[in-house]
Write a protein that holds these residues in place. Structure first.
Motif, PDB file in Angstrom:
ATOM      1  N   LEU A  58       0.871  -1.419  -0.085  1.00  0.00           N
ATOM      2  CA  LEU A  58      -0.001   0.066   0.097  1.00  0.00           C
ATOM      3  C   LEU A  58       0.848   1.410  -0.213  1.00  0.00           C
ATOM      4  CD1 LEU A  58      -2.973   0.641   1.990  1.00  0.00           C
ATOM      5  CD2 LEU A  58      -1.613   2.459   2.085  1.00  0.00           C
ATOM      6  N   PRO A  59       2.027   1.458   0.912  1.00  0.00           N
ATOM      7  CA  PRO A  59       2.642   2.688   0.934  1.00  0.00           C
ATOM      8  C   PRO A  59       3.017   3.265  -0.205  1.00  0.00           C
ATOM      9  CG  PRO A  59       2.935   1.344   2.647  1.00  0.00           C
ATOM     10  CD  PRO A  59       2.481   0.480   1.717  1.00  0.00           C
ATOM     11  N   PRO A  60       3.909   2.543  -1.305  1.00  0.00           N
ATOM     12  CA  PRO A  60       4.482   3.140  -2.256  1.00  0.00           C
ATOM     13  C   PRO A  60       3.506   3.676  -3.322  1.00  0.00           C
ATOM     14  CG  PRO A  60       5.274   0.763  -2.008  1.00  0.00           C
ATOM     15  CD  PRO A  60       4.068   1.150  -1.200  1.00  0.00           C
ATOM     16  N   THR A  61       1.970   3.159  -3.213  1.00  0.00           N
ATOM     17  CA  THR A  61       1.209   3.573  -4.492  1.00  0.00           C
ATOM     18  C   THR A  61       0.991   5.008  -4.669  1.00  0.00           C
ATOM     19  OG1 THR A  61       0.092   1.400  -4.057  1.00  0.00           O
ATOM     20  CG2 THR A  61      -1.033   2.890  -5.514  1.00  0.00           C
ATOM     21  N   GLY A  62       0.587   5.708  -3.647  1.00  0.00           N
ATOM     22  CA  GLY A  62       0.475   7.069  -3.743  1.00  0.00           C
ATOM     23  C   GLY A  62       1.565   8.086  -4.439  1.00  0.00           C
ATOM     24  N   GLY A  63       2.865   7.650  -3.980  1.00  0.00           N
ATOM     25  CA  GLY A  63       3.761   8.235  -4.545  1.00  0.00           C
ATOM     26  C   GLY A  63       4.101   8.100  -6.178  1.00  0.00           C
ATOM     27  N   ALA A  64       3.965   6.664  -6.447  1.00  0.00           N
ATOM     28  CA  ALA A  64       4.052   6.409  -7.996  1.00  0.00           C
ATOM     29  C   ALA A  64       3.193   7.049  -8.750  1.00  0.00           C
ATOM     30  CB  ALA A  64       4.161   4.983  -7.784  1.00  0.00           C
ATOM     31  N   VAL A  65       1.769   7.112  -8.299  1.00  0.00           N
ATOM     32  CA  VAL A  65       0.894   7.768  -9.217  1.00  0.00           C
ATOM     33  C   VAL A  65       1.157   9.220  -9.005  1.00  0.00           C
ATOM     34  CG1 VAL A  65      -1.717   8.227  -8.834  1.00  0.00           C
ATOM     35  CG2 VAL A  65      -0.866   5.802  -8.622  1.00  0.00           C
ATOM     36  N   ALA A  66       1.400   9.863  -8.233  1.00  0.00           N
ATOM     37  CA  ALA A  66       1.462  11.163  -8.019  1.00  0.00           C
ATOM     38  C   ALA A  66       2.700  11.680  -8.933  1.00  0.00           C
ATOM     39  CB  ALA A  66       1.990  11.876  -6.763  1.00  0.00           C
ATOM     40  N   ASN A  67       3.653  10.789  -8.982  1.00  0.00           N
ATOM     41  CA  ASN A  67       4.844  11.146  -9.896  1.00  0.00           C
ATOM     42  C   ASN A  67       4.539  11.033 -11.249  1.00  0.00           C
ATOM     43  OD1 ASN A  67       6.416  11.714  -7.603  1.00  0.00           O
ATOM     44  ND2 ASN A  67       7.115   9.716  -7.219  1.00  0.00           N
ATOM     45  N   ALA A  68       3.772   9.960 -11.367  1.00  0.00           N
ATOM     46  CA  ALA A  68       3.336   9.910 -13.021  1.00  0.00           C
ATOM     47  C   ALA A  68       2.509  10.930 -13.473  1.00  0.00           C
ATOM     48  CB  ALA A  68       2.761   8.305 -13.302  1.00  0.00           C
ATOM     49  N   ILE A  69       1.443  11.280 -12.534  1.00  0.00           N
ATOM     50  CA  ILE A  69       0.743  12.533 -12.942  1.00  0.00           C
ATOM     51  C   ILE A  69       1.475  13.865 -13.195  1.00  0.00           C
ATOM     52  CG2 ILE A  69      -1.052  13.936 -12.204  1.00  0.00           C
ATOM     53  CD1 ILE A  69      -2.595  11.473 -11.039  1.00  0.00           C
ATOM     54  N   PHE A  70       2.676  13.967 -12.351  1.00  0.00           N
ATOM     55  CA  PHE A  70       3.549  15.146 -12.653  1.00  0.00           C
ATOM     56  C   PHE A  70       4.134  15.007 -13.900  1.00  0.00           C
ATOM     57  CE2 PHE A  70       7.915  16.506 -12.646  1.00  0.00           C
ATOM     58  CZ  PHE A  70       7.682  18.034 -12.727  1.00  0.00           C
ATOM     59  N   LYS A  71       4.649  13.843 -14.154  1.00  0.00           N
ATOM     60  CA  LYS A  71       5.217  13.428 -15.568  1.00  0.00           C
ATOM     61  C   LYS A  71       4.365  13.941 -16.690  1.00  0.00           C
ATOM     62  CE  LYS A  71       9.147  12.257 -17.631  1.00  0.00           C
ATOM     63  NZ  LYS A  71       9.580  10.784 -17.766  1.00  0.00           N
ATOM     64  N   ALA A  72       3.215  13.550 -16.595  1.00  0.00           N
ATOM     65  CA  ALA A  72       2.251  13.712 -17.763  1.00  0.00           C
ATOM     66  C   ALA A  72       1.625  15.249 -17.905  1.00  0.00           C
ATOM     67  CB  ALA A  72       1.136  13.003 -17.480  1.00  0.00           C
ATOM     68  N   THR A  73       1.613  15.886 -16.721  1.00  0.00           N
ATOM     69  CA  THR A  73       0.767  17.194 -16.573  1.00  0.00           C
ATOM     70  C   THR A  73       1.690  18.380 -16.221  1.00  0.00           C
ATOM     71  OG1 THR A  73       0.042  17.007 -14.430  1.00  0.00           O
ATOM     72  CG2 THR A  73      -1.287  15.877 -16.152  1.00  0.00           C
ATOM     73  N   GLY A  74       2.856  17.857 -15.607  1.00  0.00           N
ATOM     74  CA  GLY A  74       3.754  19.086 -14.805  1.00  0.00           C
ATOM     75  C   GLY A  74       2.982  19.712 -13.622  1.00  0.00           C
ATOM     76  N   LYS A  75       2.039  18.807 -13.141  1.00  0.00           N
ATOM     77  CA  LYS A  75       1.242  19.425 -11.799  1.00  0.00           C
ATOM     78  C   LYS A  75       1.750  18.744 -10.684  1.00  0.00           C
ATOM     79  CE  LYS A  75      -1.448  21.994 -14.206  1.00  0.00           C
ATOM     80  NZ  LYS A  75      -1.415  23.508 -14.303  1.00  0.00           N
ATOM     81  N   ARG A  76       2.275  19.302  -9.680  1.00  0.00           N
ATOM     82  CA  ARG A  76       2.653  18.482  -8.459  1.00  0.00           C
ATOM     83  C   ARG A  76       1.588  18.274  -7.312  1.00  0.00           C
ATOM     84  NH1 ARG A  76       7.281  15.466  -8.743  1.00  0.00           N
ATOM     85  NH2 ARG A  76       8.985  16.700  -9.586  1.00  0.00           N
TER      86      ARG A  76
END
Length: 716
Positions: free
Chosen positions: A681-699
């Motif tokens: 469970l713990p790593p999931t939020g970070g992986a998703v947030a980092n992927a969304i940043f890569k796609a959108t430039g939004k942190r």
């Protein structure tokens, strides 16, 4: 092969031989040692009275029974435990049966479900139980056939003499085997010889669950039992002032209305009757403590992050000097809300307080704690209380607490009758014991070459204990490091939530590490590997994580996901160590009509030997879905001390259509199991947030993601 020595035998084996035949081997989970106890009549030994912790029995009908002590809440322990025994026994799995044990602190140790620790704790003990039984069965066959024991083999519940072609089932040998001395030393299998461990095996409760057989606390019915629902204060910080129960008492089926502590309980003959009568109560409250709101917490977080008063959790090097000479400093803050546990089965428990003792039954992750707290409440000896364990319809840490058990016991003592207390979904969501709300402030110092030379973390929690994990990565890899915490005590009750603290901290840490990597112009995966290499070559202070195991899951996840090699997809990375295990994840996001969509998540897990491949896959997938759903959608907020979300109409959980493809891989390193119920469970939020940043430039620095301005009205 590993051996069981004489010293490791003490208190391990307890041998019972039935007059009518059969072998019962009880093994003590409190130690890995063994001793023969003697012969008694199995027919006179009901399960609750057998003086051992977990046991293996073999009947003349060739049925093998395992008494499983740990509460089962979906972590698959009732399947994994007998698999381990059956592997060493070379049993016929189709003839293995599993029985849930009641609480017995004289015979069991760590009769708990929590911390992903059941299999790691019992792994060796279970193996020795199966291996010892196998040894005794072989000795019995050798004596009957008058052949050397080393000329015999075991397979699928039989002892085989290949030279003569003779074969006997374990059931046929059970009575004779019960008279064989318990061996001082017993060999365990080499891992390469496992036949059952590492395969996919169905959950032993599948049939009962699918066909609706009684397994759960809500299924409990005892003769003469009454039902109760309790009205608790509508806000944290209120206390009961007055109650008008006349209308409720006059309603059909209502036996009594009882006021105790800060609660009002309606007791009657059916759930529906007490539920309707509870609505007829006229209750007034008065303020006892602060009526806190989420807006108050937001202001409080900002103040405490700047407070000069903080508890230093870890300090390495000269942090101030590192930041003074830094070429670049990165600063960020991350915040998470309170969360409800929201198990599918709401809280419930049965209690019958009698003059001669107390009977308890229901779903709890900590039966010993529940029993002891009831004993303290009633002023009686714990030994006068029995506790029957049911399967749990979810827990996620909520059932580590015993508040609902105490309610049932106290109410039964007041009405002088057996009572089952049942919470509604609204009770469950508003009754407290939430995941703590937390805010973190991170700072990192980089030198001119992009190397991290300083790291600061301050966590501010509301009733969180310690909102940090000061010894987790990147501690040990940064020469100058400071980790602090500040705590606010609130009337709002909190407690462990699946992967306590790390369920959000991992997201914040891993998202911030990506911010650092971006500022340093380094690949996020390579940046983490460089930090691990520094920790390996020049460790700073004590390192409590395994560098090689963490590196292993990083490299496996990068390989399986094709990290950095795909076009048209944005990838985000995260890795975390918790509950003795390591999980790395790569989330992939695609833009569809400018909307970021989570398309796939890869996971690489190192939990040591995988006992049940089917259960392990589902633990990882379930942890990812849990982590993703709560990071994206869930939030519990307060106004005037009262939860604003009271049911699933406004408390958002992930939906089936929002679950992406999940590709799971395991590291096969052959080490003993290290836990899997929580680490995915713990790593999931970070992986998703980092992927969304890569796609959108939004942190994304706050949860739930769908409420953040960067993605408001874009996803959700």
């Amino acid at each position: 092969m590993p051996n069981v020595t004489q010293d490791s035998r003490r208190n391990f084996m307890k041998l019972f031989a039935a007059a009518g035949g059969g072998l019962v081997l009880g093994f003590n989970t409190t130690s890995s040692v063994a001793s023969a106890l003697g012969l008694i009549d199995e027919a006179k030994l009901p399960a609750a009275a057998i003086d051992f912790n977990s046991y293996l029995s073999i009947s003349p009908e060739n049925i093998i029974t395992i008494l499983s002590p740990n509460p089962e809440l979906g972590q698959n322990i009732k399947t994994s435990f007998p698999m381990i025994v059956a592997e060493e026994l070379d049993a016929d799995w189709t003839k293995v049966k599993v029985v849930q044990a009641p609480l017995d602190t004289n015979k069991f140790e760590r009769q708990v479900t929590g911390g992903s620790g059941a299999v790691p704790h019992s792994w060796e003990r279970l193996r020795k139980a199966g291996a010892t039984a196998r040894h005794m069965l072989v000795e019995a066959a050798a004596k009957r056939w008058k052949v050397p024991a080393n000329s015999l083999t075991t397979e699928n519940g039989t002892v085989v003499h290949a030279a003569s072609g003779r074969k006997l089932t374990y059931g046929e040998l059970a009575t004779e085997a019960s008279k064989v001395p318990v061996p001082a030393d017993v060999k365990l299998k080499d891992n390469k010889d496992f036949k059952l461990i590492g395969t996919a095996v169905r959950n032993v409760d599948n049939h009962e669950m699918i066909t609706g057989q009684p397994l759960y606390g809500l299924d409990i019915y005892k003769e003469g039992m009454l039902y109760a629902m309790i009205q608790r204060p509508e806000a944290f910080g209120l206390k009961l002032k007055s109650v008008d129960a006349a209308a409720a008492k006059a309603m059909p089926g209502i036996v009594d209305v009882v006021t105790f502590k800060n609660n009002v309980a309606v007791v009657g003959k059916s759930t529906w009757q007490v539920m309707k009568a509870r609505k007829a109560l006229k209750i007034s409250y008065e303020q006892e403590g602060a009526l806190e709101s989420s807006a108050d917490h937001d202001r409080l977080f900002k103040e405490l992050l700047k407070s000069p008063e903080a508890t230093v959790r870890r300090k390495d090097g000269d942090v101030d000097a590192a930041f003074k000479k830094a070429a670049k400093i990165i600063e960020s803050e991350y915040q998470c809300p309170f969360l409800s546990h929201s198990p599918m089965e709401p809280m419930n428990f049965f209690a019958h307080v009698r003059p001669d003792g107390v009977e308890l039954a229901g779903p709890t992750q900590t039966p010993e704690r529940a029993r002891d707290q009831v004993a303290k409440l009633l002023g009686i000896a714990p030994e006068s209380i029995t506790l029957e364990l049911t399967r749990l319809g979810g827990g996620f840490g909520r059932r580590l607490s015993a508040d609902y058990v105490l309610e049932a016991a106290e109410l039964s003592s007041l009405v002088k009758a057996p009572v089952k207390v049942i919470w509604s979904r609204e009770d469950d969501m508003t009754g407290g014991i939430y995941r703590p709300a937390v805010r973190y402030r991170f700072e990192a110092a980089l030198d001119a070459k992009g190397n991290m030379i300083g790291y600061k973390l301050r966590g501010v929690g509301i009733n969180s204990g310690n909102p940090t994990r000061e010894d987790n990565f990147p501690s040990g890899a940064v020469e100058n490091l400071l980790i602090e915490s500040v705590e606010h005590q609130s009337p709002i009750t909190t407690g462990p939530w699946r992967a306590p603290i790390t369920n959000f901290l991992a997201y914040a840490e891993q998202a911030f590490l990506d911010e650092i990597a971006h500022a340093a112009k380094k690949d996020p995966v390579q940046f983490r590997l460089e930090l691990l290499e520094r920790a390996k070559k020049s460790p700073v202070g004590e390192i409590k994580y395994d560098i090689d195991r963490m590196r292993g899951v990083i490299e496996l996840a990068a390989e399986k996901s094709g990290w950095g090699k795909k076009k048209g997809v944005a990838q985000g990375f995260s890795v975390y160590f918790s509950h003795r295990s390591y999980v790395a994840q790569v989330a992939e996001v695609k833009l569809k009509n400018a909307v970021p969509v989570i398309d796939k998540i890869y996971a690489a897990a190192d939990c040591g030997i995988v006992v049940n491949l089917s259960g392990a896959y589902q633990q990882v997938r379930g942890g990812i879905v849990d982590g993703l759903g709560h990071a994206m959608y869930s939030k519990l907020s307060f106004k005037g001390g009262a939860p604003e979300q009271q049911n699933f109409n406004n408390y958002r959980l992930i939906r089936l259509k929002e679950v992406p493809e999940i590709d799971v891989h395991f590291v096969n390193n052959g080490i003993d199991p290290t836990g899997l119920g929580e680490p995915a469970l713990p790593p999931t939020g970070g992986a998703v947030a980092n992927a969304i940043f890569k796609a959108t430039g939004k942190r994304l620095r706050n949860q739930p993601f769908v409420e953040q301005p960067e993605l408001k009205n874009v996803i959700g």
